[in-house]
Scaffold this active site. Sequence first.
Site, PDB file in Angstrom:
ATOM      1  N   ASP A  38       0.878  -0.676   0.185  1.00  0.00           N
ATOM      2  CA  ASP A  38      -0.226   0.001  -0.237  1.00  0.00           C
ATOM      3  C   ASP A  38       0.754   1.138  -0.058  1.00  0.00           C
ATOM      4  OD1 ASP A  38      -2.115  -2.024   0.516  1.00  0.00           O
ATOM      5  OD2 ASP A  38      -3.042  -0.832   2.061  1.00  0.00           O
ATOM      6  N   GLU A  40       3.949   1.650  -1.018  1.00  0.00           N
ATOM      7  CA  GLU A  40       4.358   1.460  -2.723  1.00  0.00           C
ATOM      8  C   GLU A  40       3.650   2.134  -3.140  1.00  0.00           C
ATOM      9  OE1 GLU A  40       7.906  -1.333  -3.143  1.00  0.00           O
ATOM     10  OE2 GLU A  40       6.110  -2.174  -2.681  1.00  0.00           O
ATOM     11  N   SER A  87     -36.378  -3.630  -9.193  1.00  0.00           N
ATOM     12  CA  SER A  87     -36.145  -3.862  -8.206  1.00  0.00           C
ATOM     13  C   SER A  87     -36.775  -5.533  -8.916  1.00  0.00           C
ATOM     14  CB  SER A  87     -36.165  -3.821  -7.455  1.00  0.00           C
ATOM     15  OG  SER A  87     -38.071  -3.194  -6.956  1.00  0.00           O
ATOM     16  N   LEU A  88     -36.308  -6.553  -7.827  1.00  0.00           N
ATOM     17  CA  LEU A  88     -36.656  -7.894  -8.641  1.00  0.00           C
ATOM     18  C   LEU A  88     -37.671  -8.103  -7.793  1.00  0.00           C
ATOM     19  CD1 LEU A  88     -33.089  -8.713  -8.648  1.00  0.00           C
ATOM     20  CD2 LEU A  88     -34.891  -9.088 -10.370  1.00  0.00           C
ATOM     21  N   GLU A 118     -26.228 -15.180  -9.594  1.00  0.00           N
ATOM     22  CA  GLU A 118     -24.748 -14.318  -8.814  1.00  0.00           C
ATOM     23  C   GLU A 118     -25.241 -14.178  -6.796  1.00  0.00           C
ATOM     24  OE1 GLU A 118     -25.461 -10.146 -10.936  1.00  0.00           O
ATOM     25  OE2 GLU A 118     -25.473 -11.599 -13.213  1.00  0.00           O
ATOM     26  N   LYS A 120     -26.644 -12.455  -4.487  1.00  0.00           N
ATOM     27  CA  LYS A 120     -27.235 -10.495  -4.276  1.00  0.00           C
ATOM     28  C   LYS A 120     -26.619 -10.275  -2.967  1.00  0.00           C
ATOM     29  CE  LYS A 120     -31.730  -8.577  -4.256  1.00  0.00           C
ATOM     30  NZ  LYS A 120     -31.746  -7.673  -3.179  1.00  0.00           N
ATOM     31  N   ASP A 122     -25.743  -7.053  -0.705  1.00  0.00           N
ATOM     32  CA  ASP A 122     -26.583  -6.207   0.111  1.00  0.00           C
ATOM     33  C   ASP A 122     -26.062  -4.823   0.431  1.00  0.00           C
ATOM     34  OD1 ASP A 122     -28.823  -5.800   1.308  1.00  0.00           O
ATOM     35  OD2 ASP A 122     -27.756  -6.201   3.683  1.00  0.00           O
ATOM     36  N   ARG A 141     -29.629   4.748  -8.163  1.00  0.00           N
ATOM     37  CA  ARG A 141     -30.282   3.576  -8.415  1.00  0.00           C
ATOM     38  C   ARG A 141     -31.993   4.421  -7.706  1.00  0.00           C
ATOM     39  NH1 ARG A 141     -35.457   0.105  -7.956  1.00  0.00           N
ATOM     40  NH2 ARG A 141     -35.691   0.449  -6.301  1.00  0.00           N
ATOM     41  N   GLU A 175     -23.674  -2.753  -7.925  1.00  0.00           N
ATOM     42  CA  GLU A 175     -24.427  -2.492  -6.606  1.00  0.00           C
ATOM     43  C   GLU A 175     -22.181  -2.557  -5.599  1.00  0.00           C
ATOM     44  OE1 GLU A 175     -26.406  -3.300  -6.188  1.00  0.00           O
ATOM     45  OE2 GLU A 175     -27.150  -3.718  -3.780  1.00  0.00           O
ATOM     46  N   TYR A 227     -23.058  -5.363 -12.777  1.00  0.00           N
ATOM     47  CA  TYR A 227     -23.740  -7.133 -13.311  1.00  0.00           C
ATOM     48  C   TYR A 227     -24.105  -6.447 -14.602  1.00  0.00           C
ATOM     49  CZ  TYR A 227     -26.322  -5.466 -10.362  1.00  0.00           C
ATOM     50  OH  TYR A 227     -27.721  -4.298  -9.744  1.00  0.00           O
ATOM     51  N   LYS A 290     -30.725 -15.292 -13.193  1.00  0.00           N
ATOM     52  CA  LYS A 290     -31.788 -14.468 -14.369  1.00  0.00           C
ATOM     53  C   LYS A 290     -31.474 -14.632 -15.630  1.00  0.00           C
ATOM     54  CE  LYS A 290     -28.983 -10.426 -12.146  1.00  0.00           C
ATOM     55  NZ  LYS A 290     -28.165  -9.432 -12.677  1.00  0.00           N
ATOM     56  N   LYS A 314     -34.056 -15.174  -1.793  1.00  0.00           N
ATOM     57  CA  LYS A 314     -33.294 -15.017  -0.550  1.00  0.00           C
ATOM     58  C   LYS A 314     -32.597 -15.894   0.525  1.00  0.00           C
ATOM     59  CE  LYS A 314     -34.173 -10.825   0.048  1.00  0.00           C
ATOM     60  NZ  LYS A 314     -34.154 -10.237   0.321  1.00  0.00           N
ATOM     61  N   CYS A 408     -43.619   7.675  32.306  1.00  0.00           N
ATOM     62  CA  CYS A 408     -42.229   7.749  31.785  1.00  0.00           C
ATOM     63  C   CYS A 408     -41.713   8.076  32.399  1.00  0.00           C
ATOM     64  CB  CYS A 408     -42.587   9.198  31.078  1.00  0.00           C
ATOM     65  SG  CYS A 408     -40.991   9.132  29.809  1.00  0.00           S
ATOM     66  N   CYS A 411     -39.158  11.305  31.826  1.00  0.00           N
ATOM     67  CA  CYS A 411     -39.801  12.580  32.303  1.00  0.00           C
ATOM     68  C   CYS A 411     -40.733  12.827  33.903  1.00  0.00           C
ATOM     69  CB  CYS A 411     -40.207  13.441  31.449  1.00  0.00           C
ATOM     70  SG  CYS A 411     -41.658  12.913  30.889  1.00  0.00           S
ATOM     71  N   CYS A 426     -46.261   8.278  26.701  1.00  0.00           N
ATOM     72  CA  CYS A 426     -45.869   9.334  27.683  1.00  0.00           C
ATOM     73  C   CYS A 426     -47.169  11.025  27.675  1.00  0.00           C
ATOM     74  CB  CYS A 426     -44.434  10.217  27.932  1.00  0.00           C
ATOM     75  SG  CYS A 426     -43.779  11.061  28.555  1.00  0.00           S
ATOM     76  N   CYS A 431     -41.952  16.589  27.628  1.00  0.00           N
ATOM     77  CA  CYS A 431     -40.663  15.318  27.649  1.00  0.00           C
ATOM     78  C   CYS A 431     -39.981  15.314  26.835  1.00  0.00           C
ATOM     79  CB  CYS A 431     -41.466  14.334  27.259  1.00  0.00           C
ATOM     80  SG  CYS A 431     -40.822  13.148  27.850  1.00  0.00           S
TER      81      CYS A 431
HETATM   82  S1  IVH Z   1     -30.498  -7.389 -11.296  1.00  0.00           S
HETATM   83  C1  IVH Z   1     -33.681  -6.498 -12.667  1.00  0.00           C
HETATM   84  N1  IVH Z   1     -28.054  -8.531 -10.175  1.00  0.00           N
HETATM   85  O1  IVH Z   1     -31.166  -5.952  -5.508  1.00  0.00           O
HETATM   86  C2  IVH Z   1     -32.759  -5.823 -13.128  1.00  0.00           C
HETATM   87  N2  IVH Z   1     -29.490  -6.878  -8.229  1.00  0.00           N
HETATM   88  O2  IVH Z   1     -34.296  -5.733  -5.125  1.00  0.00           O
HETATM   89  C3  IVH Z   1     -32.164  -6.349 -11.173  1.00  0.00           C
HETATM   90  N3  IVH Z   1     -28.943  -6.587  -6.301  1.00  0.00           N
HETATM   91  O3  IVH Z   1     -31.613  -2.676  -7.763  1.00  0.00           O
HETATM   92  C4  IVH Z   1     -30.983  -5.942 -10.825  1.00  0.00           C
HETATM   93  N4  IVH Z   1     -26.935  -7.936  -6.112  1.00  0.00           N
HETATM   94  O4  IVH Z   1     -29.881  -2.996  -6.011  1.00  0.00           O
HETATM   95  C5  IVH Z   1     -28.570  -7.902  -9.534  1.00  0.00           C
HETATM   96  N5  IVH Z   1     -26.824  -9.480  -8.497  1.00  0.00           N
HETATM   97  C6  IVH Z   1     -26.670  -8.863  -9.026  1.00  0.00           C
HETATM   98  C7  IVH Z   1     -27.535  -7.862  -7.681  1.00  0.00           C
HETATM   99  C8  IVH Z   1     -28.729  -7.055  -7.855  1.00  0.00           C
HETATM  100  C9  IVH Z   1     -27.732  -6.953  -5.442  1.00  0.00           C
HETATM  101  C10 IVH Z   1     -29.422  -5.447  -5.522  1.00  0.00           C
HETATM  102  C11 IVH Z   1     -29.902  -4.664  -6.951  1.00  0.00           C
HETATM  103  C12 IVH Z   1     -30.950  -4.773  -7.387  1.00  0.00           C
HETATM  104  C13 IVH Z   1     -31.596  -4.739  -6.300  1.00  0.00           C
HETATM  105  C14 IVH Z   1     -32.816  -6.129  -6.521  1.00  0.00           C
END
Ligand code: IVH
Length: 669
Positions: A38, A40, A87-88, A118, A120, A122, A141, A175, A227, A290, A314, A408, A411, A426, A431
């Site tokens: 680091d 260097e 979103s998914l 893939e 997911k 967070d 987003r 992400e 991705y 996907k 999930k 409470c 207070c 309360c 308060c």
């Molecule tokens: S695909 C329509 N791939 O999860 C395609 N999303 O609930 C949507 N996320 O908004 C995105 N890892 O921010 C995709 N490998 C992954 C992901 C991913 C995390 C997030 C992403 C998205 C949310 C969907």
Amino acid sequence: MQKSLSLKQASQKIKKLREEIKRHEKKYYIDNDPQISDHEFDLLVKKLEELEKKFPKLITPESPSQRVGEQPLEGFVSVQHRTPMLSLDNCYSLEELREFEERIQKLIPSQKIEYVAELKIDGLGISVVYREGKFDQAVTRGDGLRGDDVSANVKTIRSIPLEIKNTKEIEVRGEIYLPFMSFEKINKEREKKGESLFANPRNAAAGSLRTFDPKEVASRRLDLFLYYIFIGREEMPTQWENLKMLQKLDFKTNPIARHCTSLDEVISFYEEWQEKRDSLDYDVDGVVVKVNSTKQRNLLGFTAKFPRWAISFKFPARQATTRVKDIIIQVGRTGALTPVAILEPVQLSGITISRSTLHNEDEIKRKDIRIGDTVLIERSGDVIPKVVSVMKEKRTGKEKKLAWPSSCPVCHSSTFKPEGEAISRCINPSCPAKIKESILHFAWRRAMNIEGLGEALVDQLLEKKLIQKIPDLYDLKHEDLERLERMGPKSSQNLLEEIEKTKQRSLDRLIYALGIRFVGERTAQALASHFKNLEKLAKAPLGKLIQIEDVGPKVAESVVFFFKQPENIELIKKLKEASLNLSFREAERSEDLPLAGQTFVLTGSLENLTREEAAELIEASGGTFSSSVSSKTDYVVVGESPGSKLAKAKKLGIQTIEEKDFLKLVGKG
Ligand code: IVH
């Protein structure tokens, strides 16, 4: 010796250094295979910075020295996504996953379906656009349609290239996340400074991305996985090729992804990573499944909310056992008494858990939770962990039942629990706990958005009696603020400016900020557009309120009750005296607005407006604000010391205007 360097020599040297740094950035941040220490690496960057300082003409925005901007940001400009960021849909069981495949098979019968599985991550969705091979703009987003331009902050992430080997307009999506290590480090530092802690890495990443000081952001060590890629408007023929193309252009993708030729392979990927997820240094909450082929994706299309071709499968919530050291009672903005279990710290999905909400008195009774009990807790996603059950077999007899307070705890006024409700409150309007929470609510981002007014500062202000209620914010003085801990002339000036800005906030935000029970953002909007004025709303009788769509009897009663309280009547009077905007501003029909259909870009700094204000003005006048010049730009507004955008505008023959003409256009000349 370097002084005698000619411009040409310096240019060559700089070029070489930049290439070397870029090579190491890739090795270190993308390939996870550092070739130098680091220290260097830092030395190389320093050397480049020194050379560029001597030859400032040679600095380009893509130089690795330019990742961290010097100037703090003024705010974030809201930008529309080129295509929505969706979103998914979620699923939680194998049956649901099979149903997902059945739905697909029905829509495209007798086609073989392949998938990409893939992890997911967070974190937070991000879109990054490159133009002419250069990093141009990074947008969060947001609500999927519009997000915030966080370019300056995303540029600090060393794994995102500032230049790529393709000059078409390219958009990549992925992400942003915060590795566990960085998360724990940030929270430790915040604890030392008496600041509130981030609940999880995702919140910390979100908070970091919204920080105004890019230097601070750089120190947070955010990272990202990409991705998805658009090259021009074109999409890759498959998801697998998306990942391959990203890798080819030196973008960082998650190496943990699998091309699956059947759903069973997806399932084994899921099972494997459910087992191994704790070995990762970042938080994942499931597997994104996907459909691989873009052709099939296009056939499948979308439901009202989600793509039909992808789903997030999930992982189950992670559980742990620990001991309840104590149960404390917190008092919230509406006076609600909430019991919180103080736990023996335990690691759960990479995070140290030391408290958990117990919701209310009944919940404690129902689960029979006692101080000293060993409990099973679980955390799902970014939710605060909850106590699932008590392990009664571990009781020693020394556990103590909580004696629910009759007054409470802050207070000591009486509390009241209406018939049929689980929560006691309360009743004292002054308060201190209620006041603190109501000020924090007033200041929070979606309400009056007073950046910098967080818990630690509100605590100090209350303690020093500089404020006792919301309107006192408008009487704060520079001299008083400056003397507070961790405040200086600059931050106190910033805070006063932030407070000043609230005077112009919309009526619906103000109504929401008042913290009336049951009045969320949507109800506040309905009330604002119906009554058009805060004083009218304050006088509205129950009968009138109930007639409004979205307002039921419970909400109506709460509104009437709120505005009947003497301290709230006083509050409205004071806010009026402080000249806050109390009226609804009718949004004109957009096609009648002066800038309707026109796209504006700003370069250099304006005399009368900040960048954010100019952007707001453009959008309020029906125009579109963009941060980069393209053939679609209609006007470039040129301020003091304009940048390369001016040259580009000239090259493309786009009309440039000065600030005063711009102000005339929006009717402020
Ligand atoms: S695909 C329509 N791939 O999860 C395609 N999303 O609930 C949507 N996320 O908004 C995105 N890892 O921010 C995709 N490998 C992954 C992901 C991913 C995390 C997030 C992403 C998205 C949310 C969907």
